[in-house]
Design a protein around this motif. Structure first.
Motif, PDB file in Angstrom:
ATOM      1  N   THR A  70      -3.998   3.153   2.090  1.00 53.52           N
ATOM      2  CA  THR A  70      -5.006   2.345   1.404  1.00 53.52           C
ATOM      3  C   THR A  70      -4.674   0.866   1.546  1.00 53.52           C
ATOM      4  N   ALA A  71      -5.694   0.037   1.802  1.00 55.59           N
ATOM      5  CA  ALA A  71      -5.585  -1.422   1.874  1.00 55.59           C
ATOM      6  C   ALA A  71      -4.809  -1.917   3.088  1.00 55.59           C
ATOM      7  N   LEU A  72      -4.505  -1.022   4.038  1.00 58.24           N
ATOM      8  CA  LEU A  72      -3.825  -1.441   5.259  1.00 58.24           C
ATOM      9  C   LEU A  72      -4.811  -1.455   6.416  1.00 58.24           C
ATOM     10  N   ASP A  73      -4.611  -2.376   7.373  1.00 62.57           N
ATOM     11  CA  ASP A  73      -5.531  -2.409   8.510  1.00 62.57           C
ATOM     12  C   ASP A  73      -5.274  -1.212   9.419  1.00 62.57           C
ATOM     13  N   VAL A  74      -6.199  -0.977  10.349  1.00 60.62           N
ATOM     14  CA  VAL A  74      -6.195   0.253  11.143  1.00 60.62           C
ATOM     15  C   VAL A  74      -4.912   0.405  11.956  1.00 60.62           C
ATOM     16  N   THR A  75      -4.420  -0.700  12.517  1.00 57.08           N
ATOM     17  CA  THR A  75      -3.198  -0.633  13.328  1.00 57.08           C
ATOM     18  C   THR A  75      -2.008  -0.205  12.487  1.00 57.08           C
ATOM     19  N   ILE A  76      -1.873  -0.791  11.289  1.00 63.04           N
ATOM     20  CA  ILE A  76      -0.762  -0.444  10.396  1.00 63.04           C
ATOM     21  C   ILE A  76      -0.921   0.980   9.887  1.00 63.04           C
ATOM     22  N   ILE A 105       1.960   3.902  10.032  1.00 57.48           N
ATOM     23  CA  ILE A 105       2.453   4.626   8.857  1.00 57.48           C
ATOM     24  C   ILE A 105       2.307   6.135   9.056  1.00 57.48           C
ATOM     25  N   ILE A 106       1.169   6.561   9.621  1.00 54.67           N
ATOM     26  CA  ILE A 106       0.965   7.993   9.873  1.00 54.67           C
ATOM     27  C   ILE A 106       1.975   8.504  10.889  1.00 54.67           C
ATOM     28  N   ASP A 107       2.206   7.740  11.962  1.00 54.04           N
ATOM     29  CA  ASP A 107       3.207   8.146  12.954  1.00 54.04           C
ATOM     30  C   ASP A 107       4.591   8.227  12.330  1.00 54.04           C
TER      31      ASP A 107
END
Length: 341
Positions: free
Chosen positions: A186-192, A196-198
């Motif tokens: 939440t509140a993070l841009d798509v690249t970040i 985080i998911i990786d």
């Protein structure tokens, strides 16, 4: 056979308000195996975060209450019955949680090192120097550069992505058996978000930590989870493996969520689908299926009787009368007609 680490049975959480009793979570049951990543999805207000809070007994009382019929079996113990001191030994140690907003979850007046080492000292019984050394190792684990310098920084000196990594490092610092991630992107841009998911996927494989991912982002869930639970109005409406759910969604709400995802399809122009109407008022929920007032496929019985969870295939359960053997229509057939029409 996979080792069962968590067994949630009939979890029911209510909130007693001046206007009446709100059923935030209603008769939710699920299991979690060692090393498994379980996704819980649904729109805002469906009960995802309340479910996560209930697992750690963090529901504020009053006004909240976990109803006695609920059971949260963790490694043979029912967490609804253990004492509060015993629960404090479990929180942040055996079961950790990444809270929703990395911008506000960290204390702004304490350094990163102090906040990281606090739980390590408390649960691992290490000295201050040992805890700081472990903190540096955890920052390295989550990919934060120059961890020795970061220990002396304050949260405002770090970006949103860095703060989220610190939150993950804090949650993993005591080697928990279960990690609960409440909308960690939440509140993070798509690249970040992708980073985080990786990172979480890598940590799951390396540490064999079981993860419960709370999210409304079906793309994030598809990239990380093994199984998915779909919630609506406090109830579980569909449960399946990721592959099965995305290939064959059977509840009209799940299908609506899938249709509302923007798709980049070359040569095809199609209006983005939405789910009409509003979620029900949980103070006065409608009779029958809670989704019936918004469902274009609703039958008469849907508005009169709450459907049970039907097992359609091994591991695939859905709470919908359209999937009953006596139903004149099957949800899969109806959805297929919608797609082709």
């Amino acid at each position: 056979m996979a080792e069962r680490i968590l067994d949630v049975q009939n979890l029911t959480v209510v909130f007693h308000t001046y206007a009446g009793t709100v059923h935030g979570v209603n008769d939710v049951s699920f299991t979690l195996d060692k090393g498994e990543v379980l996704g819980i999805v649904g729109e805002s207000g469906c009960g995802k975060s309340v479910t996560a809070a209930a697992l750690l007994r963090l529901v504020p009382t009053p006004p909240g209450e976990i109803i006695p019929c609920s059971k949260i079996i963790f490694e043979g113990k029912d967490l609804t019955t253990v004492t509060e001191p015993a629960m404090r030994q479990i929180r942040g140690n055996a079961i950790s949680m990444i809270f929703q907003d990395p911008m506000t979850a960290l204390n702004p007046v304490l350094t990163i090192g102090l906040q990281l080492s606090e739980s390590i000292i408390l649960h691992q019984k290490l000295s201050t120097d040992q805890a700081l050394k472990k903190s540096i190792e955890m920052l390295q684990l989550v990919g934060i550069p120059s961890p020795e310098e970061r220990l002396h920084q304050y949260p405002h000196q770090m970006s949103g992505g860095m703060r989220q990594r610190v939150m993950i490092a804090m949650a993993l610092s005591c080697n928990p058996r279960i990690l609960i991630a409440d909308e960690p992107t939440t509140a993070l841009d798509v690249t970040i978000q992708a980073q985080i998911i990786d990172l979480m996927k890598s940590l799951n494989k390396r540490l064999d930590t079981s993860i419960i991912l709370i999210s409304h982002d079906l793309g994030v869930v598809a990239g990380l989870c093994h199984r998915v639970q779909v919630m609506y109005a406090g109830r579980l409406v569909e449960s399946a493996t990721v592959e099965e759910l995305y290939k064959n969604p059977l509840h009209p709400y799940t299908w609506g969520l899938m249709q509302s995802i923007p798709k980049v399809t070359a040569g095809i122009k199609r209006r983005l689908q939405t789910i009409g109407g509003q979620p029900p008022d949980l103070l006065t929920p409608p009779p029958g299926c809670s989704f019936a007032p918004r469902c274009r496929f609703a039958l008469t019985i849907c508005k009169e009787q709450l459907p049970p969870l039907f097992e359609i295939a091994a591991g695939h359960h859905v709470r919908c009368w359209l999937n009953h053997e006596m139903s004149p229509h099957r949800s899969a057939d109806l959805f297929q007609k919608e797609v082709t029409s």
